[in-house]
Design a protein around this motif. Structure first.
Motif, PDB file in Angstrom:
ATOM      1  N   UNK A 195      -2.159  20.985  -0.965  1.00 36.46           N
ATOM      2  CA  UNK A 195      -3.484  21.478  -0.575  1.00 36.46           C
ATOM      3  C   UNK A 195      -4.554  20.897  -1.503  1.00 36.46           C
ATOM      4  N   UNK A 196      -4.320  20.979  -2.801  1.00 42.74           N
ATOM      5  CA  UNK A 196      -5.285  20.472  -3.776  1.00 42.74           C
ATOM      6  C   UNK A 196      -5.470  18.960  -3.630  1.00 42.74           C
ATOM      7  N   UNK A 197      -4.381  18.251  -3.424  1.00 42.79           N
ATOM      8  CA  UNK A 197      -4.487  16.800  -3.273  1.00 42.79           C
ATOM      9  C   UNK A 197      -5.185  16.429  -1.967  1.00 42.79           C
ATOM     10  N   UNK A 198      -4.986  17.231  -0.924  1.00 41.82           N
ATOM     11  CA  UNK A 198      -5.701  16.981   0.329  1.00 41.82           C
ATOM     12  C   UNK A 198      -7.205  17.189   0.167  1.00 41.82           C
ATOM     13  N   UNK A 199      -7.583  18.102  -0.719  1.00 46.85           N
ATOM     14  CA  UNK A 199      -9.015  18.285  -0.995  1.00 46.85           C
ATOM     15  C   UNK A 199      -9.615  16.979  -1.523  1.00 46.85           C
ATOM     16  N   UNK A 200      -8.863  16.261  -2.349  1.00 47.69           N
ATOM     17  CA  UNK A 200      -9.315  14.958  -2.842  1.00 47.69           C
ATOM     18  C   UNK A 200      -9.445  13.950  -1.712  1.00 47.69           C
ATOM     19  N   UNK A 201      -8.500  13.975  -0.776  1.00 56.21           N
ATOM     20  CA  UNK A 201      -8.576  13.086   0.385  1.00 56.21           C
ATOM     21  C   UNK A 201      -9.831  13.411   1.197  1.00 56.21           C
ATOM     22  N   UNK A 202     -10.100  14.687   1.385  1.00 53.08           N
ATOM     23  CA  UNK A 202     -11.271  15.105   2.155  1.00 53.08           C
ATOM     24  C   UNK A 202     -12.558  14.578   1.523  1.00 53.08           C
ATOM     25  N   UNK A 251       1.447   8.479  -9.505  1.00 57.37           N
ATOM     26  CA  UNK A 251       1.753   9.571 -10.430  1.00 57.37           C
ATOM     27  C   UNK A 251       1.073  10.843  -9.941  1.00 57.37           C
ATOM     28  N   UNK A 252       1.874  11.871  -9.775  1.00 60.04           N
ATOM     29  CA  UNK A 252       1.370  13.168  -9.326  1.00 60.04           C
ATOM     30  C   UNK A 252       1.882  14.226 -10.285  1.00 60.04           C
ATOM     31  N   UNK A 253       1.233  15.382 -10.309  1.00 61.03           N
ATOM     32  CA  UNK A 253       1.749  16.471 -11.150  1.00 61.03           C
ATOM     33  C   UNK A 253       3.192  16.785 -10.762  1.00 61.03           C
ATOM     34  N   UNK A 254       3.957  17.322 -11.696  1.00 60.36           N
ATOM     35  CA  UNK A 254       5.379  17.607 -11.472  1.00 60.36           C
ATOM     36  C   UNK A 254       5.605  18.359 -10.156  1.00 60.36           C
ATOM     37  N   UNK A 286       0.828  -1.206   0.000  1.00 64.70           N
ATOM     38  CA  UNK A 286       0.000   0.000   0.000  1.00 64.70           C
ATOM     39  C   UNK A 286       0.863   1.258   0.000  1.00 64.70           C
ATOM     40  N   UNK A 287       1.849   1.301   0.874  1.00 67.47           N
ATOM     41  CA  UNK A 287       2.718   2.484   0.943  1.00 67.47           C
ATOM     42  C   UNK A 287       3.553   2.620  -0.325  1.00 67.47           C
ATOM     43  N   UNK A 288       3.994   1.510  -0.875  1.00 64.88           N
ATOM     44  CA  UNK A 288       4.758   1.558  -2.121  1.00 64.88           C
ATOM     45  C   UNK A 288       3.913   2.193  -3.229  1.00 64.88           C
TER      46      UNK A 288
END
Length: 163
Positions: A89-96, A81-84, A73-75
């Motif tokens: 903050x934006x990715x945490x919004x997805x987690x929320x 793949x994430x933006x460069x 899971x951690x691997x």
């Protein structure tokens, strides 16, 4: 706790506990994603940190899947793949969005605070990632103060991931 007591009154306490455990286990990938974003925000999104996180997850019973499951899971989470220049903050919004229940958001914050050195926890306002969680998860100062108290209940010898 109320659900468990209600279940006990109906002779279903074990079923209620099993359901709650399965639900929490289902949140482990979201919690892993939160910790990957924490690592990115701290500039330590690397294999060393991932291994430290594995030890951290395995030391908390409700997060401890089998060691090979946590490793995989951690691997995947760290290799995602994430933006460069990932915007945490934006990715945490997805987690929320994956955590619509305020109680789940609260407990993710508790786990993040458990990972902080004990001396830093009471000063959560100066921990940049805690501030991000507060904003994105819509947590109040009072709930984070309570989260600090809940984090202190965890054993002090839990391995702390991060630098």
């Amino acid at each position: 706790a109320q659900d468990i007591f209600r279940g006990a009154g109906q002779r279903r306490a074990m079923a209620v506990l099993t359901d709650k455990a399965l639900r929490l286990r289902g949140l482990v990938p979201v919690i892993a994603e939160t910790f990957a974003l924490r690592a990115i925000s701290r500039g330590c999104h690397d294999d060393e940190h991932r291994h430290e996180l594995k030890s951290f997850f395995l030391s908390i019973p409700e997060l401890a899947l089998r060691p090979d499951e946590i490793e995989a899971l951690l691997y995947r989470t760290f290799r995602k793949q994430r933006p460069a220049h990932a915007n945490v903050y934006t990715e945490l919004l997805g987690v929320a969005q994956e955590l619509p229940d305020p109680l789940d958001r609260y407990w993710v914050a508790v786990y993040v605070l458990v990972a902080e050195p004990g001396a830093q926890r009471p000063n959560w306002r100066v921990i940049p990632f805690a501030g991000l969680l507060q904003q994105v998860f819509h947590l109040t100062d009072e709930s984070l103060d309570t989260a600090v108290m809940d984090a202190t209940v965890f054993p002090a010898n839990i391995p702390k991931p991060g630098r």
